[in-house]
Design an enzyme around this catalytic site. Sequence first.
Site, PDB file in Angstrom:
ATOM      1  N   ARG A   1     -64.831 -50.556   2.745  1.00 10.36           N
ATOM      2  CA  ARG A   1     -65.485 -51.295   3.254  1.00 10.36           C
ATOM      3  C   ARG A   1     -66.825 -50.582   3.901  1.00 10.36           C
ATOM      4  O   ARG A   1     -67.998 -51.404   3.951  1.00 10.36           O
ATOM      5  CB  ARG A   1     -64.922 -52.377   4.019  1.00 10.36           C
ATOM      6  CG  ARG A   1     -64.224 -53.388   3.337  1.00 10.36           C
ATOM      7  CD  ARG A   1     -63.667 -54.736   4.216  1.00 10.36           C
ATOM      8  NE  ARG A   1     -63.126 -54.299   5.167  1.00 10.36           N
ATOM      9  CZ  ARG A   1     -61.790 -54.257   5.359  1.00 10.36           C
ATOM     10  NH1 ARG A   1     -61.060 -54.350   4.335  1.00 10.36           N
ATOM     11  NH2 ARG A   1     -61.080 -54.219   6.544  1.00 10.36           N
TER      12      ARG A   1
ATOM     13  N   CYS B   1     -41.498 -57.159   8.224  1.00  7.82           N
ATOM     14  CA  CYS B   1     -40.749 -57.893   9.267  1.00  7.82           C
ATOM     15  C   CYS B   1     -40.410 -59.363   8.815  1.00  7.82           C
ATOM     16  O   CYS B   1     -39.478 -59.828   9.370  1.00  7.82           O
ATOM     17  CB  CYS B   1     -41.910 -58.215  10.527  1.00  7.82           C
ATOM     18  SG  CYS B   1     -42.493 -56.693  11.236  1.00  7.82           S
TER      19      CYS B   1
ATOM     20  N   VAL C   1     -53.796 -30.143  14.399  1.00  9.09           N
ATOM     21  CA  VAL C   1     -54.574 -29.596  13.074  1.00  9.09           C
ATOM     22  C   VAL C   1     -55.783 -30.066  12.683  1.00  9.09           C
ATOM     23  O   VAL C   1     -55.894 -31.590  12.601  1.00  9.09           O
ATOM     24  CB  VAL C   1     -53.370 -29.603  11.938  1.00  9.09           C
ATOM     25  CG1 VAL C   1     -54.067 -28.840  10.757  1.00  9.09           C
ATOM     26  CG2 VAL C   1     -52.020 -28.946  12.482  1.00  9.09           C
ATOM     27  N   PRO C   2     -56.817 -29.292  12.445  1.00  6.76           N
ATOM     28  CA  PRO C   2     -58.158 -30.226  12.176  1.00  6.76           C
ATOM     29  C   PRO C   2     -58.179 -30.683  10.806  1.00  6.76           C
ATOM     30  O   PRO C   2     -57.300 -30.399   9.845  1.00  6.76           O
ATOM     31  CB  PRO C   2     -59.156 -28.721  11.929  1.00  6.76           C
ATOM     32  CG  PRO C   2     -58.556 -27.729  12.712  1.00  6.76           C
ATOM     33  CD  PRO C   2     -57.010 -28.225  12.774  1.00  6.76           C
TER      34      PRO C   2
ATOM     35  N   TYR D   1     -55.034 -36.520  10.552  1.00  2.86           N
ATOM     36  CA  TYR D   1     -54.693 -37.806  11.370  1.00  2.86           C
ATOM     37  C   TYR D   1     -53.491 -38.290  11.374  1.00  2.86           C
ATOM     38  O   TYR D   1     -52.637 -38.171  10.162  1.00  2.86           O
ATOM     39  CB  TYR D   1     -55.877 -38.561  11.505  1.00  2.86           C
ATOM     40  CG  TYR D   1     -57.329 -38.427  11.410  1.00  2.86           C
ATOM     41  CD1 TYR D   1     -58.240 -38.439  12.496  1.00  2.86           C
ATOM     42  CD2 TYR D   1     -57.869 -37.487  10.507  1.00  2.86           C
ATOM     43  CE1 TYR D   1     -59.475 -37.985  12.759  1.00  2.86           C
ATOM     44  CE2 TYR D   1     -59.103 -37.014  10.623  1.00  2.86           C
ATOM     45  CZ  TYR D   1     -60.026 -37.197  11.626  1.00  2.86           C
ATOM     46  OH  TYR D   1     -61.119 -36.584  11.643  1.00  2.86           O
TER      47      TYR D   1
END
Length: 537
Positions: free
Chosen positions: A21, A42, A274-275, A278
């Site tokens: 988006r 869940c 670590v570059p 994420y």
Amino acid sequence: MKFVVIGGVAGGPSFATRLRRLNEEHEIVIYERGENISYASCALPYYLGGVIEELDSLIERTPEILKVKNNIDVFTKHEVKSIDPAKKQLIVKDLQTGEELATNYDKLVISSGARPTLPPIKGASDAANGFTLRSVTDAAEIKTYIDQYNPKSVLVLGAGVMGLELAENFKHRGLDVILVDQLSQVAFPYDIEIADLIYDKLIEKGLQIYLNTRVEEIRQNGNEVVLSDGTILNPELILFATGVAPNNEMTKTAGIALSEDGQIIVNDQLETNVPDIYAIGDIIKTTSVVTGLATSSMLSSAANRQGHMLADIVNGTPMHYRGYIGAGVAKIFEYTASYAGMTEHALKAAGITNYKSIFVTPFDHAYFYPEASRLNLKIIFDATSGKILGGQAVGEHGVDKRIGELSVAITGNLTVFDLPDLELPYSPPYSTTRDPLNIAGYVAINQMTNVVETIKAVDIPAEDLIEAFFLDIRESDKAESGSIKASKNIPMNELRDRINEIPKDRKVYITFRKGLNTYTSARILAGFGIPAILIEE
């Protein structure tokens, strides 16, 4: 730029769709080793209980929808086997064909989550009637087994929140339910005041519960279970709800820093060490908003918010992930149980001892409006500053609302001194003129300012148990409560007229009883020069 996401369900799709988006130019690819990319995990116990009838209704997005609506390439039944940060390359295995291929990335997001684990019990892996529940595929397999064999009884190993949700739903299906847990309480990590009330509800509903009990062995392919107290059970179905482990296999050769329990350590930008890599969701170790210490964030709601924020971060918005509070809610028959922030269990595990707690039981709405019932509310706060550290509640109405409001208070760094000032909506069907959170604030302030002293029953000195005077202020038509035997029963309304019956040369305790009367009694006694200590349980 090519963004590759490892893992679906909550965090991964949230990141990918938000990023699309924000930016139409990036190439976005998701690899998921399961069959489904995005589903309401869940809700799976409610499907097994027959409350939700269609399993497909829990599938929120499909690969086709993500491609058509968001131009995101999704590969299910594909497992990332390894990460090479130097080459910015992944080795991905197609689990249907067995073929492995190499693919590159510019930025990588690991949202691989966690998987249920079997406990180290002899025979557990051989139980033909034994299952774990984490995915849509798991739920479908369990439902197929139930339809085929029509079991009459189920053994749920683990009486935490997941175990209790499963127990309720199997009871809803008409099965006899047995709960076994090696801990001394149900509903961990809720504290004992809340857990005891939940336990009573489970017993009321006819569940058979074994606490402080281990499973020593599972025999005959799951048809015979031996407990540590010698009991032998013969369940027709077994559900293992005993914990999860992070899906971190692909990280171990990539130089990505892991915590001692195997979760990926991230900073406030959700970056690993670590570059360009994420991580979000159940796989990460982040920071507690309450304590500043390392913590897990094992809720799909947290993963969704982390994914959304990370998309903003990588797109250039200057944002920082402030950390994890921890806020959850569970339906347990007619009860709702909810928490936000730290429990006493968690504080003690973190080595934090400078705190106080209060436990109040006001009505959830005006007592004169039909179906009013008690809201059992516990709040924990810093003993010096009054900063709110956490809260828990259980009851029939309005529980999630109060704990949600408390989570906002924690986010805003409020103290118990702020709770009486909260202006909360009032109408007889929904609340009381002084909301339970206002009342909790008054009681906590009384503690902070030493207006009244409280003590937990387990902390009463041994010599006081022998020598002190224990006053029960219940009315004659009320049942006894609490674990401490009273020296004398004097109803609160008679205290002033019978004050001479209370010794002034002995320490005075007021035995545990829910409601405001114990506090009122302590203030009456104080007016006659008799300091009294309220017992909490």
